[in-house]
Design a protein around this motif. Structure first.
Motif, short mmCIF file in Angstrom:
data_model
loop_
_atom_site.label_atom_id
_atom_site.label_comp_id
_atom_site.label_asym_id
_atom_site.label_seq_id
_atom_site.Cartn_x
_atom_site.Cartn_y
_atom_site.Cartn_z
N ALA A 281 0.82 -1.22 0.00
CA ALA A 281 0.00 0.00 0.00
C ALA A 281 0.85 1.27 0.00
CB ALA A 281 -0.94 0.00 1.20
N LYS A 282 1.94 1.26 0.74
CA LYS A 282 2.87 2.39 0.85
C LYS A 282 2.26 3.64 1.49
CE LYS A 282 5.99 1.00 -2.82
NZ LYS A 282 6.44 -0.18 -2.18
N ASP A 283 0.96 3.67 1.69
CA ASP A 283 0.30 4.83 2.28
C ASP A 283 -0.58 4.35 3.43
OD1 ASP A 283 -0.94 7.22 2.90
OD2 ASP A 283 -2.20 7.25 1.11
N CYS A 284 -0.20 4.69 4.64
CA CYS A 284 -0.97 4.25 5.82
C CYS A 284 -2.43 4.68 5.75
CB CYS A 284 -0.33 4.80 7.09
SG CYS A 284 1.34 4.21 7.40
N LYS A 285 -2.68 5.83 5.15
CA LYS A 285 -4.05 6.36 5.12
C LYS A 285 -4.98 5.55 4.23
CE LYS A 285 -3.19 10.92 6.81
NZ LYS A 285 -3.60 12.29 6.79
N ALA A 286 -4.44 4.62 3.46
CA ALA A 286 -5.30 3.73 2.67
C ALA A 286 -6.18 2.92 3.63
CB ALA A 286 -4.47 2.81 1.80
N CYS A 287 -5.66 2.60 4.81
CA CYS A 287 -6.42 1.85 5.83
C CYS A 287 -6.67 2.69 7.08
CB CYS A 287 -5.67 0.59 6.24
SG CYS A 287 -5.36 -0.55 4.88
N HIS A 288 -5.68 3.47 7.46
CA HIS A 288 -5.74 4.27 8.68
C HIS A 288 -6.10 5.71 8.31
CE1 HIS A 288 -3.64 1.17 11.14
NE2 HIS A 288 -3.00 0.93 10.02
N GLU A 289 -7.38 6.04 8.31
CA GLU A 289 -7.82 7.38 7.91
C GLU A 289 -7.18 8.49 8.73
OE1 GLU A 289 -12.06 7.39 8.13
OE2 GLU A 289 -12.28 6.13 6.36
N LYS A 290 -6.95 8.24 10.02
CA LYS A 290 -6.41 9.27 10.90
C LYS A 290 -4.89 9.15 11.07
CE LYS A 290 -10.70 9.77 13.40
NZ LYS A 290 -11.39 9.70 14.68
N GLY A 291 -4.25 8.36 10.22
CA GLY A 291 -2.81 8.17 10.33
C GLY A 291 -2.49 6.88 11.06
N PRO A 292 -1.22 6.57 11.23
CA PRO A 292 -0.80 5.31 11.85
C PRO A 292 -1.42 5.12 13.24
CG PRO A 292 1.07 6.41 10.90
CD PRO A 292 -0.08 7.37 10.82
N GLY A 293 -1.72 3.89 13.56
CA GLY A 293 -2.30 3.55 14.86
C GLY A 293 -3.48 2.62 14.69
N LYS A 294 -4.05 2.24 15.80
CA LYS A 294 -5.18 1.32 15.79
C LYS A 294 -6.34 1.94 15.00
CE LYS A 294 -8.01 -1.45 18.87
NZ LYS A 294 -8.30 -1.80 20.25
N ILE A 295 -7.00 1.11 14.19
CA ILE A 295 -8.14 1.59 13.40
C ILE A 295 -9.35 1.65 14.32
CG2 ILE A 295 -9.66 1.12 11.43
CD1 ILE A 295 -7.31 -0.34 10.13
N GLU A 296 -9.87 2.84 14.51
CA GLU A 296 -11.00 3.07 15.41
C GLU A 296 -12.24 2.32 14.95
OE1 GLU A 296 -13.03 7.10 16.78
OE2 GLU A 296 -10.83 7.25 16.74
N GLY A 297 -12.86 1.58 15.86
CA GLY A 297 -14.09 0.86 15.56
C GLY A 297 -13.91 -0.33 14.64
N PHE A 298 -12.68 -0.83 14.50
CA PHE A 298 -12.41 -1.94 13.60
C PHE A 298 -13.07 -3.20 14.12
CE2 PHE A 298 -9.89 -5.38 11.74
CZ PHE A 298 -9.89 -5.00 10.42
N GLY A 299 -13.80 -3.88 13.26
CA GLY A 299 -14.49 -5.11 13.62
C GLY A 299 -14.88 -5.86 12.36
#
Length: 90
Positions: free
Chosen positions: A44-62
């Motif tokens: 992906a090379k871009d964290c924001k592809a998955c992490h909208e708010k930048g690196p870190g745990k994805i909020e509400g991930f389930g």
């Protein structure tokens, strides 16, 4: 001053990315999912592809967000698992 702040922010982002776990195990009722984070970072090379708010745990991930985000990306890119048993292992 802005250049110093930008350099510090970039250094922090790179440090967080470097410390991220290589493999993440996600528990699920129909079999746990092993997620190769390092491989996805390289592709992906871009964290924001998955992490909208930048690196870190994805909020509400389930379950629902995983199916939408992960499976949706795999279908869109025609790469990666899309069937239940390809991710979920008992």
């Amino acid at each position: 001053m802005k250049k110093i702040f930008a350099a510090m922010a970039l250094t922090l982002i790179c440090a967080v990315a470097a410390m991220a776990a290589d493999t993440i195990n996600l528990p699920a009722k129909n079999g746990n999912v092993t997620f190769n984070h390092k491989k996805h970072q390289e592709v992906a090379k871009d964290c924001k592809a998955c992490h909208e708010k930048g690196p870190g745990k994805i909020e509400g991930f389930g379950k629902d967000s995983a199916h939408k985000l992960c499976k949706g990306c795999h279908e869109e890119k025609k790469a990666g698992p899309t069937k239940c048993g390809e991710c979920h292992k008992k």
